[in-house]
Design a protein around this motif. Structure first.
Motif, short mmCIF file in Angstrom:
data_model
loop_
_atom_site.label_atom_id
_atom_site.label_comp_id
_atom_site.label_asym_id
_atom_site.label_seq_id
_atom_site.Cartn_x
_atom_site.Cartn_y
_atom_site.Cartn_z
N ASP A 48 0.84 -1.19 0.00
CA ASP A 48 0.00 0.00 0.00
C ASP A 48 0.88 1.25 0.00
O ASP A 48 1.73 1.43 0.88
CB ASP A 48 -0.91 0.01 1.22
CG ASP A 48 -1.80 1.23 1.27
OD1 ASP A 48 -2.67 1.35 0.39
OD2 ASP A 48 -1.60 2.05 2.19
N ARG A 49 0.70 2.10 -1.00
CA ARG A 49 1.57 3.26 -1.21
C ARG A 49 1.56 4.22 -0.02
O ARG A 49 2.61 4.71 0.41
CB ARG A 49 1.15 4.00 -2.48
CG ARG A 49 2.10 5.08 -2.91
CD ARG A 49 1.72 5.67 -4.24
NE ARG A 49 1.80 4.71 -5.32
CZ ARG A 49 2.92 4.41 -5.99
NH1 ARG A 49 4.04 5.01 -5.69
NH2 ARG A 49 2.90 3.52 -6.96
N LYS A 50 0.40 4.49 0.57
CA LYS A 50 0.32 5.43 1.70
C LYS A 50 1.06 4.89 2.92
O LYS A 50 1.79 5.61 3.59
CB LYS A 50 -1.13 5.72 2.05
CG LYS A 50 -1.82 6.63 1.07
CD LYS A 50 -3.23 6.92 1.51
CE LYS A 50 -3.94 7.79 0.50
NZ LYS A 50 -5.32 8.08 0.92
N ARG A 51 0.87 3.62 3.19
CA ARG A 51 1.55 3.02 4.34
C ARG A 51 3.06 2.99 4.13
O ARG A 51 3.84 3.28 5.04
CB ARG A 51 1.02 1.62 4.59
CG ARG A 51 1.61 1.00 5.82
CD ARG A 51 0.91 -0.24 6.21
NE ARG A 51 1.41 -0.70 7.50
CZ ARG A 51 1.08 -1.83 8.05
NH1 ARG A 51 0.24 -2.62 7.44
NH2 ARG A 51 1.59 -2.18 9.21
N LEU A 52 3.48 2.66 2.91
CA LEU A 52 4.90 2.63 2.61
C LEU A 52 5.52 4.03 2.75
O LEU A 52 6.63 4.16 3.25
CB LEU A 52 5.15 2.09 1.21
CG LEU A 52 4.87 0.60 1.01
CD1 LEU A 52 5.00 0.24 -0.46
CD2 LEU A 52 5.79 -0.24 1.87
N ALA A 53 4.80 5.05 2.30
CA ALA A 53 5.32 6.42 2.42
C ALA A 53 5.48 6.81 3.88
O ALA A 53 6.48 7.44 4.26
CB ALA A 53 4.38 7.39 1.70
N ARG A 54 4.52 6.41 4.71
CA ARG A 54 4.61 6.71 6.15
C ARG A 54 5.82 6.00 6.77
O ARG A 54 6.58 6.61 7.53
CB ARG A 54 3.31 6.27 6.84
CG ARG A 54 3.25 6.59 8.29
CD ARG A 54 1.90 6.28 8.93
NE ARG A 54 1.54 4.88 8.74
CZ ARG A 54 0.45 4.45 8.10
NH1 ARG A 54 -0.40 5.31 7.58
NH2 ARG A 54 0.20 3.17 7.98
N GLU A 55 6.03 4.75 6.41
CA GLU A 55 7.16 4.00 6.95
C GLU A 55 8.49 4.53 6.40
O GLU A 55 9.51 4.53 7.10
CB GLU A 55 7.02 2.51 6.64
CG GLU A 55 5.81 1.86 7.30
CD GLU A 55 5.83 1.94 8.81
OE1 GLU A 55 6.92 1.87 9.41
OE2 GLU A 55 4.74 2.06 9.41
N ALA A 56 8.50 5.00 5.15
CA ALA A 56 9.72 5.58 4.57
C ALA A 56 10.12 6.85 5.32
O ALA A 56 11.30 7.11 5.53
CB ALA A 56 9.51 5.87 3.08
#
Length: 61
Positions: A48-56
């Motif tokens: 999931d792009r939003k979750r990955l961005a948050r973790e990044a």
């Protein structure tokens, strides 16, 4: 089967495919992390792009 780059629908935009090198590189550049870190995040948190961005963001700072 290769990703259909002409398909720009909702599902295609909300996910990062670890199988598509250009998607991994783009996400890595966009979030200032390495492609290897992107693949590790996908393994750990899903694609999931939003979750990955948050973790990044957590990785960067």
């Amino acid at each position: 089967m290769a990703d259909d780059k002409s398909n720009r629908g909702f599902r295609d935009q909300s996910r990062v495919s670890a199988d598509e090198e250009y998607e991994v590189r783009y996400f890595a550049k966009q979030n200032r992390i390495t492609p290897d870190e992107v693949r590790a995040l996908i393994r750990e948190h899903g694609n999931d792009r939003k979750r990955l961005a948050r973790e990044a963001r957590k990785l960067r700072g």
